[in-house]
Design a protein around this motif. Sequence first.
Motif, PDB file in Angstrom:
ATOM      1  N   HIS A 161      98.675  92.011  72.893  1.00  0.00           N
ATOM      2  CA  HIS A 161      98.662  90.558  73.099  1.00  0.00           C
ATOM      3  C   HIS A 161      97.775  89.919  72.021  1.00  0.00           C
ATOM      4  CE1 HIS A 161     100.022  92.159  77.014  1.00  0.00           C
ATOM      5  NE2 HIS A 161     100.811  91.096  76.977  1.00  0.00           N
ATOM      6  N   ASP A 162      96.655  89.288  72.388  1.00  0.00           N
ATOM      7  CA  ASP A 162      95.821  88.640  71.373  1.00  0.00           C
ATOM      8  C   ASP A 162      94.617  89.492  70.969  1.00  0.00           C
ATOM      9  OD1 ASP A 162      97.441  86.368  71.359  1.00  0.00           O
ATOM     10  OD2 ASP A 162      96.331  85.435  73.010  1.00  0.00           O
ATOM     11  N   SER A 163      94.520  90.692  71.499  1.00  0.00           N
ATOM     12  CA  SER A 163      93.349  91.533  71.244  1.00  0.00           C
ATOM     13  C   SER A 163      93.648  92.550  70.135  1.00  0.00           C
ATOM     14  CB  SER A 163      92.929  92.270  72.510  1.00  0.00           C
ATOM     15  OG  SER A 163      92.584  91.351  73.528  1.00  0.00           O
ATOM     16  N   LEU A 164      92.799  92.576  69.124  1.00  0.00           N
ATOM     17  CA  LEU A 164      92.935  93.554  68.048  1.00  0.00           C
ATOM     18  C   LEU A 164      92.443  94.909  68.550  1.00  0.00           C
ATOM     19  CD1 LEU A 164      93.544  94.218  65.085  1.00  0.00           C
ATOM     20  CD2 LEU A 164      91.212  93.531  64.524  1.00  0.00           C
ATOM     21  N   ILE A 165      93.303  95.909  68.522  1.00  0.00           N
ATOM     22  CA  ILE A 165      92.951  97.220  69.077  1.00  0.00           C
ATOM     23  C   ILE A 165      92.883  98.323  68.031  1.00  0.00           C
ATOM     24  CG2 ILE A 165      93.917  96.626  71.322  1.00  0.00           C
ATOM     25  CD1 ILE A 165      96.354  98.385  70.599  1.00  0.00           C
ATOM     26  N   SER A 166      93.476  98.095  66.856  1.00  0.00           N
ATOM     27  CA  SER A 166      93.484  99.145  65.832  1.00  0.00           C
ATOM     28  C   SER A 166      93.754  98.524  64.474  1.00  0.00           C
ATOM     29  CB  SER A 166      94.552 100.189  66.161  1.00  0.00           C
ATOM     30  OG  SER A 166      94.520 101.259  65.239  1.00  0.00           O
ATOM     31  N   ALA A 167      93.277  99.204  63.423  1.00  0.00           N
ATOM     32  CA  ALA A 167      93.480  98.699  62.062  1.00  0.00           C
ATOM     33  C   ALA A 167      93.388  99.849  61.067  1.00  0.00           C
ATOM     34  CB  ALA A 167      92.439  97.631  61.722  1.00  0.00           C
ATOM     35  N   ALA A 168      94.011  99.658  59.915  1.00  0.00           N
ATOM     36  CA  ALA A 168      93.893 100.588  58.797  1.00  0.00           C
ATOM     37  C   ALA A 168      94.147  99.794  57.526  1.00  0.00           C
ATOM     38  CB  ALA A 168      94.883 101.741  58.918  1.00  0.00           C
ATOM     39  N   SER A 169      93.619 100.269  56.409  1.00  0.00           N
ATOM     40  CA  SER A 169      93.769  99.517  55.168  1.00  0.00           C
ATOM     41  C   SER A 169      94.105 100.445  54.016  1.00  0.00           C
ATOM     42  CB  SER A 169      92.488  98.737  54.855  1.00  0.00           C
ATOM     43  OG  SER A 169      91.428  99.614  54.549  1.00  0.00           O
ATOM     44  N   ALA A 170      94.545  99.834  52.923  1.00  0.00           N
ATOM     45  CA  ALA A 170      94.831 100.564  51.691  1.00  0.00           C
ATOM     46  C   ALA A 170      94.156  99.843  50.538  1.00  0.00           C
ATOM     47  CB  ALA A 170      96.334 100.651  51.451  1.00  0.00           C
ATOM     48  N   ASP A 171      93.291 100.558  49.822  1.00  0.00           N
ATOM     49  CA  ASP A 171      92.643 100.016  48.626  1.00  0.00           C
ATOM     50  C   ASP A 171      93.522 100.349  47.430  1.00  0.00           C
ATOM     51  OD1 ASP A 171      90.576  99.259  50.249  1.00  0.00           O
ATOM     52  OD2 ASP A 171      89.276 100.931  49.702  1.00  0.00           O
ATOM     53  N   THR A 178      92.192 103.850  54.069  1.00  0.00           N
ATOM     54  CA  THR A 178      90.796 103.881  54.510  1.00  0.00           C
ATOM     55  C   THR A 178      90.592 102.944  55.705  1.00  0.00           C
ATOM     56  OG1 THR A 178      88.514 103.634  53.755  1.00  0.00           O
ATOM     57  CG2 THR A 178      90.121 102.080  52.867  1.00  0.00           C
ATOM     58  N   ASP A 179      89.349 102.849  56.182  1.00  0.00           N
ATOM     59  CA  ASP A 179      88.957 101.901  57.231  1.00  0.00           C
ATOM     60  C   ASP A 179      89.874 101.965  58.457  1.00  0.00           C
ATOM     61  OD1 ASP A 179      87.086 101.187  55.394  1.00  0.00           O
ATOM     62  OD2 ASP A 179      87.999  99.273  54.858  1.00  0.00           O
ATOM     63  N   CYS A 180      90.149 103.169  58.944  1.00  0.00           N
ATOM     64  CA  CYS A 180      91.019 103.343  60.112  1.00  0.00           C
ATOM     65  C   CYS A 180      90.180 103.339  61.388  1.00  0.00           C
ATOM     66  CB  CYS A 180      91.792 104.651  60.023  1.00  0.00           C
ATOM     67  SG  CYS A 180      92.854 104.760  58.559  1.00  0.00           S
ATOM     68  N   ALA A 181      90.591 102.559  62.376  1.00  0.00           N
ATOM     69  CA  ALA A 181      89.811 102.443  63.606  1.00  0.00           C
ATOM     70  C   ALA A 181      90.725 102.139  64.783  1.00  0.00           C
ATOM     71  CB  ALA A 181      88.763 101.339  63.467  1.00  0.00           C
ATOM     72  N   VAL A 182      90.373 102.712  65.949  1.00  0.00           N
ATOM     73  CA  VAL A 182      91.083 102.465  67.200  1.00  0.00           C
ATOM     74  C   VAL A 182      90.039 102.285  68.303  1.00  0.00           C
ATOM     75  CG1 VAL A 182      92.772 103.320  68.864  1.00  0.00           C
ATOM     76  CG2 VAL A 182      93.000 103.944  66.447  1.00  0.00           C
ATOM     77  N   LEU A 183      90.202 101.262  69.127  1.00  0.00           N
ATOM     78  CA  LEU A 183      89.287 101.067  70.254  1.00  0.00           C
ATOM     79  C   LEU A 183      89.342 102.282  71.195  1.00  0.00           C
ATOM     80  CD1 LEU A 183      89.797  97.315  71.248  1.00  0.00           C
ATOM     81  CD2 LEU A 183      87.826  98.335  70.094  1.00  0.00           C
ATOM     82  N   PRO A 184      88.204 102.646  71.806  1.00  0.00           N
ATOM     83  CA  PRO A 184      88.157 103.861  72.645  1.00  0.00           C
ATOM     84  C   PRO A 184      89.225 103.911  73.724  1.00  0.00           C
ATOM     85  CG  PRO A 184      85.949 103.000  72.283  1.00  0.00           C
ATOM     86  CD  PRO A 184      86.889 101.985  71.705  1.00  0.00           C
ATOM     87  N   GLU A 185      89.486 102.793  74.373  1.00  0.00           N
ATOM     88  CA  GLU A 185      90.420 102.798  75.497  1.00  0.00           C
ATOM     89  C   GLU A 185      91.877 102.962  75.077  1.00  0.00           C
ATOM     90  OE1 GLU A 185      89.043  98.428  74.939  1.00  0.00           O
ATOM     91  OE2 GLU A 185      88.259 100.468  74.656  1.00  0.00           O
ATOM     92  N   TYR A 186      92.153 102.912  73.757  1.00  0.00           N
ATOM     93  CA  TYR A 186      93.528 103.054  73.265  1.00  0.00           C
ATOM     94  C   TYR A 186      93.733 104.350  72.481  1.00  0.00           C
ATOM     95  CZ  TYR A 186      94.286  98.154  74.523  1.00  0.00           C
ATOM     96  OH  TYR A 186      94.423  96.975  75.219  1.00  0.00           O
ATOM     97  N   ARG A 187      92.756 105.232  72.478  1.00  0.00           N
ATOM     98  CA  ARG A 187      92.858 106.449  71.692  1.00  0.00           C
ATOM     99  C   ARG A 187      93.751 107.486  72.368  1.00  0.00           C
ATOM    100  NH1 ARG A 187      86.426 106.374  70.534  1.00  0.00           N
ATOM    101  NH2 ARG A 187      86.456 104.462  69.292  1.00  0.00           N
ATOM    102  N   GLY A 188      94.198 108.446  71.556  1.00  0.00           N
ATOM    103  CA  GLY A 188      95.024 109.529  72.068  1.00  0.00           C
ATOM    104  C   GLY A 188      96.507 109.278  71.961  1.00  0.00           C
ATOM    105  N   CYS A 189      96.914 108.155  71.377  1.00  0.00           N
ATOM    106  CA  CYS A 189      98.338 107.817  71.247  1.00  0.00           C
ATOM    107  C   CYS A 189      98.794 107.781  69.790  1.00  0.00           C
ATOM    108  CB  CYS A 189      98.613 106.459  71.899  1.00  0.00           C
ATOM    109  SG  CYS A 189      98.199 106.391  73.649  1.00  0.00           S
ATOM    110  N   SER A 190      97.967 108.295  68.877  1.00  0.00           N
ATOM    111  CA  SER A 190      98.300 108.340  67.445  1.00  0.00           C
ATOM    112  C   SER A 190      98.630 106.965  66.877  1.00  0.00           C
ATOM    113  CB  SER A 190      99.461 109.308  67.188  1.00  0.00           C
ATOM    114  OG  SER A 190      99.135 110.611  67.584  1.00  0.00           O
ATOM    115  N   LEU A 191      97.923 105.933  67.348  1.00  0.00           N
ATOM    116  CA  LEU A 191      98.202 104.583  66.858  1.00  0.00           C
ATOM    117  C   LEU A 191      97.974 104.471  65.352  1.00  0.00           C
ATOM    118  CD1 LEU A 191      96.655 102.353  69.687  1.00  0.00           C
ATOM    119  CD2 LEU A 191      98.964 103.305  69.506  1.00  0.00           C
ATOM    120  N   THR A 192      96.966 105.199  64.852  1.00  0.00           N
ATOM    121  CA  THR A 192      96.676 105.136  63.419  1.00  0.00           C
ATOM    122  C   THR A 192      97.861 105.574  62.593  1.00  0.00           C
ATOM    123  OG1 THR A 192      94.335 105.561  63.850  1.00  0.00           O
ATOM    124  CG2 THR A 192      95.103 105.929  61.614  1.00  0.00           C
ATOM    125  N   SER A 193      98.609 106.552  63.066  1.00  0.00           N
ATOM    126  CA  SER A 193      99.733 107.056  62.281  1.00  0.00           C
ATOM    127  C   SER A 193     100.787 105.973  62.059  1.00  0.00           C
ATOM    128  CB  SER A 193     100.354 108.280  62.961  1.00  0.00           C
ATOM    129  OG  SER A 193     100.955 107.923  64.189  1.00  0.00           O
TER     130      SER A 193
END
Length: 275
Positions: free
Chosen positions: A175-185, A196-211
């Motif tokens: 919805h309006d909440s940012l839960i994960s991000a990744a960037s490319a330099d 780089t700069d890959c991050a996922v909020l704790p409550e959303y981990r385990g679902c390979s969102l970064t991939s």
Amino acid sequence: MLKSIKSNGVTAVLDHDGFNKRIRVVHYDGAIEKALPEIVAAAKEEEAEKIIVYAKQHDETGLAKQLFAPEGFLKGYYLGHPACVMVRYLTENRRQTDSYVKEHEMIEALYRTAPRLRSENKPDFTIRKAEANDMYQLSMLYKKVFRTYPTPVFDPAYIEQTMNENTIYYVMFDHDSLISAASADINPELGHAEITDCAVLPEYRGCSLTSFLIEALEKEMAEQEIFNVFSLARAASFGMNAVLYHSGYQYGGRLINNCYISEGLENMNIWCKHL
């Protein structure tokens, strides 16, 4: 900050990273050993503690004689040919680590576990390219995820600055909440990009969102005709390959290549916990 030097028939492109007190030779033509005196002098002038050279295969032996040691490899870095990441420390403190054995134990344990199979169904969240007004939520995300980080990603102004300097962020919203991000330099001059700069909020981990975010970044890179994408992290050699593989992100048929890993345990913990 990129800077070119020419010395004894050698042209080298130096990236001065003042925040991390290091100089990287990201590209060169000619016999790199001949330019080392000027490179070392530039590093000392900038008070750098570490010199990194993305070395061509035939230069590895010569650099080893000049006190450089290998820390990893990048496939396809030089127009399809590999680069060996070689480093020379200029201070004793920068070279030391209190967690060498622990780093290796963590990676060995990771390889002993079965890799996670990523679902081909995209998560029911919004994925898009970040905009300038996302910088505040991005900084808050990084503050919640990382205890420390090697760049000042907790500062919205820094994030906005990187957006204006060839860094692309992809973000994921519930919805309006940012839960994960990744960037490319992106290095447009050399046609490279670092994930780089890959991050996922704790409550959303385990679902390979970064991939899914990395996949979106790779598509963006391909559209910009950037086909050498890699990831850098700070832990024992090749640990990042294990982390990405076990999080459901595999390299087959994709742009991202092997990873250069060095310098400390903190960020390996970040990758293990936050994908």
